[in-house]
Design a protein around this motif. Structure first.
Motif, PDB file in Angstrom:
ATOM      1  N   GLU A  66      74.899  62.058 117.505  1.00  0.00           N
ATOM      2  CA  GLU A  66      75.395  61.815 118.850  1.00  0.00           C
ATOM      3  C   GLU A  66      76.263  60.561 118.924  1.00  0.00           C
ATOM      4  O   GLU A  66      76.714  60.174 119.996  1.00  0.00           O
ATOM      5  CB  GLU A  66      74.224  61.687 119.825  1.00  0.00           C
ATOM      6  CG  GLU A  66      73.355  60.456 119.611  1.00  0.00           C
ATOM      7  CD  GLU A  66      72.203  60.376 120.595  1.00  0.00           C
ATOM      8  OE1 GLU A  66      71.808  61.424 121.142  1.00  0.00           O
ATOM      9  OE2 GLU A  66      71.694  59.255 120.813  1.00  0.00           O
ATOM     10  N   ASP A  68      79.464  58.012 118.532  1.00  0.00           N
ATOM     11  CA  ASP A  68      80.930  58.016 118.534  1.00  0.00           C
ATOM     12  C   ASP A  68      81.467  57.296 117.299  1.00  0.00           C
ATOM     13  O   ASP A  68      82.568  57.569 116.848  1.00  0.00           O
ATOM     14  CB  ASP A  68      81.459  57.301 119.790  1.00  0.00           C
ATOM     15  CG  ASP A  68      80.978  57.976 121.061  1.00  0.00           C
ATOM     16  OD1 ASP A  68      81.526  59.045 121.388  1.00  0.00           O
ATOM     17  OD2 ASP A  68      80.054  57.444 121.699  1.00  0.00           O
ATOM     18  N   ARG A  99      82.564  67.502 115.592  1.00  0.00           N
ATOM     19  CA  ARG A  99      82.825  66.502 116.629  1.00  0.00           C
ATOM     20  C   ARG A  99      84.042  65.676 116.208  1.00  0.00           C
ATOM     21  O   ARG A  99      83.900  64.563 115.685  1.00  0.00           O
ATOM     22  CB  ARG A  99      81.607  65.586 116.810  1.00  0.00           C
ATOM     23  CG  ARG A  99      80.358  66.315 117.262  1.00  0.00           C
ATOM     24  CD  ARG A  99      79.229  65.330 117.565  1.00  0.00           C
ATOM     25  NE  ARG A  99      79.553  64.523 118.747  1.00  0.00           N
ATOM     26  CZ  ARG A  99      79.497  63.199 118.786  1.00  0.00           C
ATOM     27  NH1 ARG A  99      79.180  62.508 117.708  1.00  0.00           N
ATOM     28  NH2 ARG A  99      79.781  62.544 119.896  1.00  0.00           N
TER      29      ARG A  99
END
Length: 472
Positions: A66, A68, A99
């Motif tokens: 999760e 960044d 992602r």
């Protein structure tokens, strides 16, 4: 340099990865995840990085999927460590494919040596940042977010991060690292540190004392002063016309409070002075423990390693420590199968271990590290099976020495700083004594003892790695 690390000390963090966390990541715009590999300096550096990122609006997460921004603080001291990092980066790349906005970066000692491979050839990372360039992380992240590869591996002669207050990652709230210097001037032929961390520079003593005072005010009860070679710490306080050596710094930190324990790591045998030893003897809260890497017990091999001391000199230093600090714990590092080492020279390492009676050690077999003096000058000519056999003999002897050392402590009483619950049982406390030995003891019903308290424990049993006892 080294491979196949083996250790006998219980519950050490060295060589392990860990993830920090934030109490409430929702309060931050972005999330970062960091893992550290290698020495305590890398863990300390990760706390500096966390502080820099926190000021830029990043909150930490334990879950890299999760995040960044995913960072690996790397170690180049052993080939195995580099292989572990590459494997981990491959895992991150798979998540990044799902992602695309995720950034992956490499920090620390692998940055300079492998930047081209990691960025261009293998396309495993988006940014590469050396140990002296962490202040530029915000700008590098902005650059990487545009799709550019961001790199800063420049070394500095001044950077100490003295003004940055580290965020204590995964802290137990009791013990903390305090970096006092960076870099190394010792050109040990097997070691990459002078090339990856640059030259020695000592941190402002006032900032070190201020950090120790702040930690104590927040409930921490132990600090470990860190440097590649802490004994060469040297800082001139021009305002007070004072030269601060490591012995004087130790005293200044010890005087913060008698309830604040002080440890340090690592010492180079050639630099630890009698003044340091007498200062340790003077203050009860300076822990009676020295990590004193020998690397080899043979003078010829030590000369090839550029260790600048002989077998006899090292043994005399151990004798001096025992004379001034009779109850001092001593640990070491050893390398099996260095270039051209003979069987007789290997036996010299075993015999110096017997003389020194180490409580525990970090033991490796030699593997050549690119860029080191040894890689340029000597042939890595000991067969791997011989290296592994010699290492096993070192490990077996250290296991015996560790058990013997712990058995000698049965019946003794030690002042223990409670660090938390034992990993194996929530009904037991764990903590270390001054000699850096882990002691496990039962919680007493009705007792108000808590993490961070000092308690006297009598040792009744032991394993090779741990002392067992009960509170008085």
């Amino acid at each position: 340099m080294l491979d196949l690390a083996t250790k006998t000390h219980n519950e050490e963090r060295q060589g392990e990865a860990y993830a920090p966390f934030a109490n409430d990541v929702n309060e931050y715009k972005k999330r970062f995840y960091i893992e550290s590999y290698g020495c305590q300096m890398n863990f300390s550096d990760s706390e500096i990085v966390a502080s820099i990122l926190n000021n830029e609006g990043f909150g930490a997460t334990r879950n890299f999927e999760e995040a960044d921004l995913v960072l690996l603080n790397t170690c180049s001291i052993r080939e195995k460590a580099e292989q572990t990092v590459r494997k981990r980066l491959t895992e991150f790349r798979k998540v990044k494919e799902a992602r695309p906005g995720m950034l992956v970066g490499v920090l620390g000692c692998m940055a300079e040596r492998l930047k081209a491979k990691l960025l261009e050839e293998e396309k495993l990372v988006d940014l590469v940042v050396g140990p002296d360039a962490y202040r530029t992380l915000p700008l590098l992240i902005e650059e990487a977010e545009t799709g550019q590869k961001a790199v800063n591996v420049l070394l500095s002669r001044e950077e100490t991060y003295a003004d940055i207050s580290p965020i204590r990652l995964d802290s137990n709230g009791v013990t903390a690292f305090v970096s006092i210097m960076r870099g190394c001037n010792n050109m040990c032929s097997f070691c990459v540190v002078p090339f990856t961390r640059g030259r020695e520079r000592s941190r402002d003593a006032h900032s070190i004392i201020a950090e120790a005072e702040d930690l104590f005010s927040r409930g921490f009860k132990e600090v470990t002063l860190l440097g590649q070679n802490v004994d060469s710490y040297y800082w001139i306080d021009e305002a007070n016309d004072e030269t601060v050596t490591f012995a004087k710094l130790l005293e200044k930190v010890a005087l913060v409070s008698p309830d604040l324990r002080v440890r340090f790591s690592t010492s180079h045998p050639k630099d630890i002075t009698e003044e340091v030893l007498t200062t340790m003897a003077k203050y009860e809260n300076i822990c009676k423990y020295i990590h004193l890497p020998v690397q080899s017990g043979n003078t010829r091999v030590l000369q090839l390693m550029n260790r600048t001391y002989t077998r006899e000199w090292y043994m005399a230093k151990v004798d001096q420590i025992r004379r001034i600090l009779p109850d001092c714990g001593i640990s070491s590092d050893m390398i099996a199968g260095f270039c051209s080492e003979t069987e007789e020279e290997h036996k010299d390492t075993l015999s110096i271990m017997e003389h020194s009676q180490y409580d525990f050690s970090y033991m490796f077999f030699y593997s050549e590290r690119p860029g080191t003096l040894a890689a340029r000058r000597y042939a890595d000519d000991i067969p791997e099976d011989v290296k592994k056999r010699r290492l096993q003999e070192i490990v077996e002897l250290q296991n015996k020495l560790s058990l013997d050392s712990n058995q000698r402590d049965i019946g003794k009483t030690f002042k223990v700083l409670i660090e938390g619950e034992s990993k194996r049982s929530e009904t037991d406390w764990k903590g270390r004594n001054s000699q850096n030995k882990m002691i496990v003891f039962p919680k007493t019903e009705g007792s108000d003892l808590k993490k961070g308290d000092y308690v006297w424990v009598k040792v009744t049993e032991c394993t090779q790695a741990t002392l067992l006892g009960y509170t008085l």
